[in-house]
Design a protein around this motif. Structure first.
Motif, mmCIF file in Angstrom:
data_model
loop_
_atom_site.group_PDB
_atom_site.id
_atom_site.type_symbol
_atom_site.label_atom_id
_atom_site.label_comp_id
_atom_site.label_asym_id
_atom_site.label_seq_id
_atom_site.Cartn_x
_atom_site.Cartn_y
_atom_site.Cartn_z
ATOM 1 N N TYR A 84 0.914 -1.231 -0.056
ATOM 2 C CA TYR A 84 -0.003 -0.021 0.116
ATOM 3 C C TYR A 84 0.711 1.226 -0.084
ATOM 4 O O TYR A 84 1.951 1.261 0.389
ATOM 5 C CB TYR A 84 -1.052 0.017 1.144
ATOM 6 N N PRO A 85 0.237 2.286 -0.339
ATOM 7 C CA PRO A 85 0.849 3.612 -0.232
ATOM 8 C C PRO A 85 1.242 3.924 1.405
ATOM 9 O O PRO A 85 0.562 3.292 2.043
ATOM 10 C CB PRO A 85 0.067 4.864 -0.678
ATOM 11 N N PRO A 86 2.334 4.796 1.477
ATOM 12 C CA PRO A 86 2.651 4.885 3.107
ATOM 13 C C PRO A 86 1.477 5.035 3.994
ATOM 14 O O PRO A 86 1.673 4.600 5.069
ATOM 15 C CB PRO A 86 3.700 6.160 2.733
ATOM 16 N N ARG A 87 0.670 6.037 3.639
ATOM 17 C CA ARG A 87 -0.382 6.200 4.459
ATOM 18 C C ARG A 87 -1.117 5.205 4.916
ATOM 19 O O ARG A 87 -1.435 5.021 6.194
ATOM 20 C CB ARG A 87 -0.975 7.622 4.176
ATOM 21 N N THR A 88 -1.769 4.391 3.992
ATOM 22 C CA THR A 88 -2.690 3.397 4.177
ATOM 23 C C THR A 88 -1.650 2.317 4.760
ATOM 24 O O THR A 88 -2.162 1.410 5.717
ATOM 25 C CB THR A 88 -3.104 2.687 2.912
ATOM 26 N N ALA A 113 0.906 2.475 6.975
ATOM 27 C CA ALA A 113 1.029 2.699 8.329
ATOM 28 C C ALA A 113 0.106 2.264 9.180
ATOM 29 O O ALA A 113 0.095 1.932 10.155
ATOM 30 C CB ALA A 113 1.637 4.243 8.446
ATOM 31 N N VAL A 114 -1.335 3.044 8.871
ATOM 32 C CA VAL A 114 -2.276 2.837 9.604
ATOM 33 C C VAL A 114 -2.949 1.338 9.924
ATOM 34 O O VAL A 114 -3.101 0.747 10.738
ATOM 35 C CB VAL A 114 -3.680 3.650 9.128
ATOM 36 N N SER A 115 -2.581 0.541 8.461
ATOM 37 C CA SER A 115 -2.951 -0.943 8.523
ATOM 38 C C SER A 115 -2.119 -1.435 9.349
ATOM 39 O O SER A 115 -2.459 -2.428 9.850
ATOM 40 C CB SER A 115 -2.858 -1.517 7.078
ATOM 41 N N CYS A 116 -0.892 -1.262 9.325
ATOM 42 C CA CYS A 116 0.003 -1.860 10.298
ATOM 43 C C CYS A 116 -0.192 -1.800 11.529
ATOM 44 O O CYS A 116 -0.010 -2.479 12.688
ATOM 45 C CB CYS A 116 1.661 -1.632 9.846
ATOM 46 N N VAL A 117 -0.532 -0.510 12.044
ATOM 47 C CA VAL A 117 -0.793 -0.428 13.415
ATOM 48 C C VAL A 117 -2.119 -1.100 13.789
ATOM 49 O O VAL A 117 -2.210 -1.527 14.894
ATOM 50 C CB VAL A 117 -0.912 1.217 13.801
ATOM 51 N N GLU A 118 -2.998 -0.752 13.051
ATOM 52 C CA GLU A 118 -4.258 -1.625 13.230
ATOM 53 C C GLU A 118 -4.005 -3.149 13.541
ATOM 54 O O GLU A 118 -4.490 -3.778 14.294
ATOM 55 C CB GLU A 118 -5.345 -1.555 12.195
ATOM 56 N N LEU A 119 -3.584 -3.923 12.545
ATOM 57 C CA LEU A 119 -3.045 -5.051 12.547
ATOM 58 C C LEU A 119 -2.291 -5.662 13.789
ATOM 59 O O LEU A 119 -2.598 -6.780 14.626
ATOM 60 C CB LEU A 119 -2.476 -5.881 11.130
ATOM 61 N N ALA A 120 -1.291 -4.850 14.276
ATOM 62 C CA ALA A 120 -0.363 -5.003 15.420
ATOM 63 C C ALA A 120 -1.366 -4.900 16.614
ATOM 64 O O ALA A 120 -1.406 -5.761 17.480
ATOM 65 C CB ALA A 120 0.396 -3.909 15.533
ATOM 66 N N ARG A 121 -2.339 -4.147 16.670
ATOM 67 C CA ARG A 121 -3.293 -3.849 17.782
ATOM 68 C C ARG A 121 -4.314 -5.147 17.683
ATOM 69 O O ARG A 121 -4.418 -5.595 19.016
ATOM 70 C CB ARG A 121 -4.063 -2.607 17.834
ATOM 71 N N GLY A 122 -4.845 -5.605 16.639
ATOM 72 C CA GLY A 122 -5.831 -6.723 16.735
ATOM 73 C C GLY A 122 -4.967 -7.890 17.047
ATOM 74 O O GLY A 122 -5.443 -8.794 17.755
ATOM 75 N N ALA A 123 -3.762 -8.096 16.867
ATOM 76 C CA ALA A 123 -3.095 -9.541 16.913
ATOM 77 C C ALA A 123 -2.257 -9.406 18.242
ATOM 78 O O ALA A 123 -1.834 -10.665 18.752
ATOM 79 C CB ALA A 123 -2.110 -9.706 15.832
ATOM 80 N N GLY A 124 -2.178 -8.341 18.948
ATOM 81 C CA GLY A 124 -1.063 -8.110 19.792
ATOM 82 C C GLY A 124 -1.536 -8.331 21.230
ATOM 83 O O GLY A 124 -2.605 -9.083 21.505
ATOM 84 N N ALA A 125 -0.773 -7.726 22.237
ATOM 85 C CA ALA A 125 -0.849 -7.938 23.635
ATOM 86 C C ALA A 125 -2.209 -7.566 24.037
ATOM 87 O O ALA A 125 -2.809 -7.981 25.289
ATOM 88 C CB ALA A 125 0.134 -7.234 24.203
ATOM 89 N N ALA A 126 -3.132 -6.415 23.712
ATOM 90 C CA ALA A 126 -4.156 -6.296 24.045
ATOM 91 C C ALA A 126 -5.451 -6.765 23.276
ATOM 92 O O ALA A 126 -6.596 -6.562 23.330
ATOM 93 C CB ALA A 126 -4.505 -4.664 24.045
ATOM 94 N N GLY A 127 -4.989 -7.538 22.149
ATOM 95 C CA GLY A 127 -5.996 -8.202 21.253
ATOM 96 C C GLY A 127 -6.036 -9.678 21.314
ATOM 97 O O GLY A 127 -6.097 -10.510 22.208
ATOM 98 N N MET A 128 -5.748 -10.491 20.235
ATOM 99 C CA MET A 128 -5.741 -12.005 20.153
ATOM 100 C C MET A 128 -4.828 -12.581 21.013
ATOM 101 O O MET A 128 -5.227 -13.451 21.896
ATOM 102 C CB MET A 128 -5.243 -11.986 18.746
ATOM 103 N N VAL A 129 -3.739 -12.097 21.292
ATOM 104 C CA VAL A 129 -2.797 -12.647 22.318
ATOM 105 C C VAL A 129 -3.242 -12.613 23.708
ATOM 106 O O VAL A 129 -3.295 -13.594 24.460
ATOM 107 C CB VAL A 129 -1.240 -12.002 22.256
ATOM 108 N N ASP A 130 -3.844 -11.639 24.083
ATOM 109 C CA ASP A 130 -4.547 -11.479 25.293
ATOM 110 C C ASP A 130 -5.747 -12.335 25.462
ATOM 111 O O ASP A 130 -5.798 -13.036 26.580
ATOM 112 C CB ASP A 130 -4.833 -10.018 25.871
ATOM 113 N N GLY A 131 -6.378 -12.579 24.501
ATOM 114 C CA GLY A 131 -7.401 -13.349 24.522
ATOM 115 C C GLY A 131 -7.132 -14.612 24.594
ATOM 116 O O GLY A 131 -7.737 -15.446 25.617
ATOM 117 N N GLN A 132 -5.908 -15.089 24.148
ATOM 118 C CA GLN A 132 -5.430 -16.629 24.271
ATOM 119 C C GLN A 132 -4.827 -16.556 25.810
ATOM 120 O O GLN A 132 -4.801 -17.740 26.219
ATOM 121 C CB GLN A 132 -4.141 -16.710 23.495
ATOM 122 N N VAL A 133 -4.314 -15.756 26.181
ATOM 123 C CA VAL A 133 -3.814 -15.755 27.700
ATOM 124 C C VAL A 133 -4.974 -16.028 28.706
ATOM 125 O O VAL A 133 -4.979 -16.756 29.449
ATOM 126 C CB VAL A 133 -3.081 -14.411 28.101
#
Length: 306
Positions: free
Chosen positions: A132-136, A138-158
């Motif tokens: 994607y272009p830089p702006r898209t 950037a926001v996409s990487c941040v969103e996916l990190a949040r969804g998959a990360g410590a406050a998202g999917m990983v915390d759900g698994q914990v």
């Protein structure tokens, strides 16, 4: 379910597989063949491709198109597959069957399965950054990190493991609120990322005002959709069979896992799935005819047998 939606789902699944093969070529350039084989074993096992489909339908509800949305949808599918590889490991759920095939660690051993999951996880962000272009991007990487990360999917698994008594230091009362909290993170966070990434692919570069309007609508849809999906999944574990679901059934009760049927019963779980289905449909009605595919998908999720 109409023949039109059946054909549409097949088309998106086929196109997703093409994009995923391109993604493996991108992130796997110079990698060991056995690593690519292990990654591909899990990534291309027969699956619903629900996450790319959801991303595409959200993009189209925002005026976007399938080609631009599939990059994001396939990045989420890579994250989802990594999570399945790791979730199936002996230290986690210890499963030997996934999507009708031997799980990655059963076929390739635990060390390589862990590393295959790691490669898919990190590769998903490369796919977004280069797709994607830089702006898209950037926001996409941040969103996916949040969804998959410590406050998202990983915390759900914990939290899921803590409810089984396998993680100390975290009190998990066996209540409906706690159970929904687990699955809003473990499953629902990535569904939320799907609809948001679809909207980002359609609107970030051309209409940020419209983007701000549609995100709360899509968030509410994803909340209800994700919980409906999980309630149905729990019912299939009780009432389904491995031939249809592609994984062992009855295992949740054997492990003492907190599930919707186990907590509120089968009949109430079915009622709750229908209620959540209606909530998902109501959420996207403001989007009009553009949301028809999202509505059909919500119906499909609660009627499925696998």
């Amino acid at each position: 379910m109409s023949l039109a939606i059946v054909d549409r789902l097949k088309t998106i699944r086929d196109q997703s597989d093409t994009v995923l093969r391109q993604a493996i070529e991108l992130i796997g350039a110079g990698a060991s063949p056995i690593l690519l084989e292990a990654m591909s074993h899990s990534l291309f096992a027969p699956g619903k491709r629900l996450r790319p489909i959801l991303t595409v339908f959200a993009a189209e509800a925002c005026g976007g198109d399938i080609e631009n949305a599939l990059t994001a949808g396939c990045a989420v599918e890579m994250i989802h597959t990594y999570s399945l590889i790791h979730d199936d490991l002996p230290a986690m759920d210890d499963d030997d069957l996934r999507r009708g095939l031997p799980t990655c660690h059963v076929k390739y051993g635990e060390p390589l399965a862990i590393l295959a999951g790691d490669a898919l996880l990190t590769g998903a962000f490369q796919v977004l950054a280069e797709g994607y272009p830089p702006r898209t991007a950037a926001v996409s990487c941040v969103e996916l990190a949040r969804g998959a990360g410590a406050a998202g999917m990983v915390d759900g698994q914990v939290r899921d493991l803590a409810a089984e008594g396998r993680v100390g230091g975290l009190d998990m009362p066996r209540t409906l609120a706690e159970l929904e909290g687990i699955h809003l993170r473990k499953t629902g966070a990535l569904f939320r990322s799907c609809v948001r990434l679809g909207a980002f692919s359609a609107l970030t570069e051309r209409d940020s005002g419209r983007l701000a309007e549609v995100l709360p609508i899509l968030d509410e849809y994803a909340r209800a959709f994700g919980l409906a999906f999980q309630v149905t999944d729990d019912l299939l574990d009780v009432e389904g069979n491995a031939e249809h679901t592609g994984k062992r059934t009855g295992k949740d009760a054997d492990r003492g896992k907190m599930t919707f049927p186990g907590l509120v019963g089968v009949a109430e779980s079915r009622r709750r799935a229908r209620e959540l289905h209606e909530q998902a449909i109501a959420a996207v009605r403001p989007l009009g005819d553009a949301a028809r595919a999202l509505i059909d998908l919500a119906r499909l999720v609660t009627d499925r047998d696998r």
